[in-house]
Write a protein that holds these residues in place. Structure first.
Motif, PDB file in Angstrom:
ATOM      1  N   ALA A  65       0.845  -1.198   0.000  1.00  0.00           N
ATOM      2  CA  ALA A  65       0.000   0.000   0.000  1.00  0.00           C
ATOM      3  C   ALA A  65       0.880   1.247   0.000  1.00  0.00           C
ATOM      4  N   ARG A  66       0.368   2.318  -0.564  1.00  0.00           N
ATOM      5  CA  ARG A  66       1.140   3.573  -0.634  1.00  0.00           C
ATOM      6  C   ARG A  66       1.514   4.066   0.762  1.00  0.00           C
ATOM      7  N   TYR A  67       0.587   3.987   1.705  1.00  0.00           N
ATOM      8  CA  TYR A  67       0.880   4.433   3.069  1.00  0.00           C
ATOM      9  C   TYR A  67       2.064   3.656   3.659  1.00  0.00           C
ATOM     10  N   ASP A  68       2.108   2.350   3.428  1.00  0.00           N
ATOM     11  CA  ASP A  68       3.184   1.539   3.996  1.00  0.00           C
ATOM     12  C   ASP A  68       4.529   1.892   3.373  1.00  0.00           C
ATOM     13  N   VAL A  69       4.528   2.154   2.089  1.00  0.00           N
ATOM     14  CA  VAL A  69       5.777   2.552   1.432  1.00  0.00           C
ATOM     15  C   VAL A  69       6.219   3.926   1.926  1.00  0.00           C
ATOM     16  N   LEU A  70       5.274   4.815   2.203  1.00  0.00           N
ATOM     17  CA  LEU A  70       5.632   6.124   2.754  1.00  0.00           C
ATOM     18  C   LEU A  70       6.258   5.984   4.145  1.00  0.00           C
ATOM     19  N   VAL A  71       5.803   4.993   4.921  1.00  0.00           N
ATOM     20  CA  VAL A  71       6.433   4.741   6.221  1.00  0.00           C
ATOM     21  C   VAL A  71       7.877   4.311   6.020  1.00  0.00           C
ATOM     22  N   LEU A  72       8.109   3.353   5.113  1.00  0.00           N
ATOM     23  CA  LEU A  72       9.468   2.876   4.855  1.00  0.00           C
ATOM     24  C   LEU A  72      10.338   3.995   4.292  1.00  0.00           C
ATOM     25  N   TYR A  73       9.757   4.808   3.438  1.00  0.00           N
ATOM     26  CA  TYR A  73      10.486   5.944   2.858  1.00  0.00           C
ATOM     27  C   TYR A  73      10.892   6.933   3.944  1.00  0.00           C
ATOM     28  N   ALA A  74       9.979   7.235   4.861  1.00  0.00           N
ATOM     29  CA  ALA A  74      10.259   8.195   5.927  1.00  0.00           C
ATOM     30  C   ALA A  74      11.355   7.672   6.855  1.00  0.00           C
ATOM     31  N   VAL A  75      11.287   6.383   7.205  1.00  0.00           N
ATOM     32  CA  VAL A  75      12.320   5.794   8.057  1.00  0.00           C
ATOM     33  C   VAL A  75      13.675   5.843   7.355  1.00  0.00           C
ATOM     34  N   GLY A  76      13.695   5.489   6.067  1.00  0.00           N
ATOM     35  CA  GLY A  76      14.938   5.548   5.306  1.00  0.00           C
ATOM     36  C   GLY A  76      15.474   6.961   5.189  1.00  0.00           C
ATOM     37  N   LEU A  77      14.558   7.920   5.037  1.00  0.00           N
ATOM     38  CA  LEU A  77      14.969   9.319   4.936  1.00  0.00           C
ATOM     39  C   LEU A  77      15.606   9.794   6.241  1.00  0.00           C
ATOM     40  N   GLN A  78      14.984   9.445   7.364  1.00  0.00           N
ATOM     41  CA  GLN A  78      15.537   9.841   8.656  1.00  0.00           C
ATOM     42  C   GLN A  78      16.899   9.199   8.877  1.00  0.00           C
ATOM     43  N   GLY A  79      17.027   7.926   8.523  1.00  0.00           N
ATOM     44  CA  GLY A  79      18.309   7.252   8.655  1.00  0.00           C
ATOM     45  C   GLY A  79      19.377   7.881   7.792  1.00  0.00           C
ATOM     46  N   SER A  80      18.992   8.287   6.575  1.00  0.00           N
ATOM     47  CA  SER A  80      19.947   8.919   5.665  1.00  0.00           C
ATOM     48  C   SER A  80      20.424  10.263   6.198  1.00  0.00           C
ATOM     49  N   PHE A  81      19.524  11.015   6.797  1.00  0.00           N
ATOM     50  CA  PHE A  81      19.900  12.318   7.366  1.00  0.00           C
ATOM     51  C   PHE A  81      20.945  12.145   8.471  1.00  0.00           C
ATOM     52  N   ARG A  93      17.021  13.274  18.770  1.00  0.00           N
ATOM     53  CA  ARG A  93      16.285  12.969  19.993  1.00  0.00           C
ATOM     54  C   ARG A  93      15.040  13.832  20.138  1.00  0.00           C
ATOM     55  N   VAL A  94      15.172  15.118  19.832  1.00  0.00           N
ATOM     56  CA  VAL A  94      14.007  15.985  19.961  1.00  0.00           C
ATOM     57  C   VAL A  94      13.016  15.731  18.829  1.00  0.00           C
ATOM     58  N   ILE A  95      13.516  15.329  17.654  1.00  0.00           N
ATOM     59  CA  ILE A  95      12.628  14.999  16.540  1.00  0.00           C
ATOM     60  C   ILE A  95      11.818  13.745  16.865  1.00  0.00           C
ATOM     61  N   LEU A  96      12.423  12.806  17.586  1.00  0.00           N
ATOM     62  CA  LEU A  96      11.679  11.630  18.048  1.00  0.00           C
ATOM     63  C   LEU A  96      10.522  12.046  18.956  1.00  0.00           C
ATOM     64  N   LEU A  97      10.752  13.045  19.795  1.00  0.00           N
ATOM     65  CA  LEU A  97       9.683  13.556  20.650  1.00  0.00           C
ATOM     66  C   LEU A  97       8.553  14.140  19.810  1.00  0.00           C
ATOM     67  N   PHE A  98       8.897  14.840  18.732  1.00  0.00           N
ATOM     68  CA  PHE A  98       7.880  15.348  17.806  1.00  0.00           C
ATOM     69  C   PHE A  98       7.064  14.192  17.234  1.00  0.00           C
ATOM     70  N   HIS A  99       7.768  13.138  16.844  1.00  0.00           N
ATOM     71  CA  HIS A  99       7.074  11.998  16.249  1.00  0.00           C
ATOM     72  C   HIS A  99       6.053  11.419  17.221  1.00  0.00           C
ATOM     73  N   LEU A 100       6.442  11.273  18.473  1.00  0.00           N
ATOM     74  CA  LEU A 100       5.552  10.674  19.467  1.00  0.00           C
ATOM     75  C   LEU A 100       4.361  11.571  19.785  1.00  0.00           C
ATOM     76  N   THR A 101       4.636  12.861  20.028  1.00  0.00           N
ATOM     77  CA  THR A 101       3.538  13.773  20.358  1.00  0.00           C
ATOM     78  C   THR A 101       2.632  14.002  19.155  1.00  0.00           C
ATOM     79  N   GLY A 102       3.229  14.038  17.945  1.00  0.00           N
ATOM     80  CA  GLY A 102       2.433  14.213  16.735  1.00  0.00           C
ATOM     81  C   GLY A 102       1.534  13.018  16.470  1.00  0.00           C
ATOM     82  N   THR A 103       2.073  11.815  16.645  1.00  0.00           N
ATOM     83  CA  THR A 103       1.271  10.613  16.436  1.00  0.00           C
ATOM     84  C   THR A 103       0.131  10.528  17.448  1.00  0.00           C
ATOM     85  N   MET A 135       5.631  13.643   9.528  1.00  0.00           N
ATOM     86  CA  MET A 135       5.252  14.962   9.048  1.00  0.00           C
ATOM     87  C   MET A 135       5.419  15.995  10.160  1.00  0.00           C
ATOM     88  N   TYR A 136       5.044  15.618  11.392  1.00  0.00           N
ATOM     89  CA  TYR A 136       5.300  16.506  12.528  1.00  0.00           C
ATOM     90  C   TYR A 136       6.804  16.606  12.789  1.00  0.00           C
TER      91      TYR A 136
END
Length: 295
Positions: A65-81, A93-103, A135-136
């Motif tokens: 599904a497109r949503y699942d590929v976007l999850v894999l893409y986002a994880v790969g993007l964060q790892g690449s950064f 570390r602070v971006i992880l906090l954004f992810h948790l509060t945003g979700t 996205m957050y």
């Protein structure tokens, strides 16, 4: 100084030197401002690009599904950064906090019927695809990177505990206004009262400043544009909104408030940029007439 910062400054210095040898000073400063802003919001731009490209090419018959590929893409993007040192581990570390509060907010809002993610996917949590947290996180990435890239200082800065209380109240109101009085007008007023005197001091070649609430307003407009990309591709849709309808301008107000939550969250790891006096904020900057441009 961290290796990431040194690499960034080296790249900026080379680019700044190249631009200033070819353009008049004022135009060179404008060009460098735009380029630095683009560099700061790289994570968000790449996320939006992933949404646009996946929408353009995806077929419902494909195995993933497109949503699942976007999850894999986002994880790969964060790892690449992190691997390419475009972000520091301190920022991660602070971006992880954004992810948790945003979700957490996404799950609540979807369950409350504020918006929905209409496409199928395996990597969804109570109707929320897991890429939404990124996205957050992209907002947090932008704020952390723009502070570092522009060598920002915030002065005069209000008492830190007050900013924490304001951020907590704004975040809580996104939840409580569904079953209690909505206090967002008071929160708008509080951002002005608390931050009216706060200037963002930033460096291009010379040193400039902008009122913090004005910067938040401008940024909320661009986030509103980004949100229209999300809704126009059908990635998420507000209740009562057709796919090609524009997102209400009222959502800019929500992003404006959320930016203060985001900014205060980032200051958890950027406390050294806060509270310097106006004279120190300018004195700490190199004079471009006497030193080689820092980008």
């Amino acid at each position: 100084m961290e290796t990431t910062t040194l690499q960034t400054r080296t790249l900026e210095r080379r680019l700044g030197d190249a631009v200033r040898t070819r353009l008049p000073h004022s135009l060179a400063e404008l060009v460098m401002f735009v380029l630095k802003q683009g560099w700061a919001c790289l994570f968000g731009v790449m996320m939006l690009l992933g949404i646009l490209v996946s929408k353009a090419i995806w077929s419902p018959d494909w195995a993933l599904a497109r949503y699942d590929v976007l999850v894999l893409y986002a994880v790969g993007l964060q790892g690449s950064f992190l691997a390419l040192r475009l972000e520091t581990w301190r920022e991660a570390r602070v971006i992880l906090l954004f992810h948790l509060t945003g979700t957490a907010m996404e799950v609540f809002k979807v369950q409350a019927g504020s918006w929905a993610y209409p496409e199928p996917g395996l990597l969804k949590l109570w109707g929320v695809p897991m890429f939404s947290g990124f996205m957050y996180a992209s907002v947090g990435s932008y704020i952390a990177r723009v502070i570092r890239i522009f060598d920002m200082r915030f002065a005069p800065y209000p008492p830190y505990w007050m900013t924490l209380v304001l951020a907590a109240a704004i975040y809580a109101n996104f939840f409580t206004h569904h079953f209690a009085p909505d206090i967002r007008l008071g929160l708008f007023a509080a951002t002005i009262v608390l931050f009216a005197r706060t200037r963002i001091w930033f460096v291009i070649g010379a040193t400039y400043w902008m009122p913090l609430p004005v910067a938040a307003l401008f940024t909320s407009f661009f986030l509103w544009i980004a949100e229209n990309i999300g809704t126009n591709t059908g990635t998420w849709v507000y209740t009562g909104q057709a796919t090609l309808d524009w997102v209400s301008f009222a959502k800019m107000g929500s992003w404006y408030l959320l930016l203060f939550v985001s900014f205060v969250t980032v200051t958890l790891v950027y406390r050294d940029a806060l509270g310097v006096t106006e004279s120190r904020a300018t004195a700490e900057r190199p004079d471009p007439r006497h030193q080689s441009p820092a980008g």
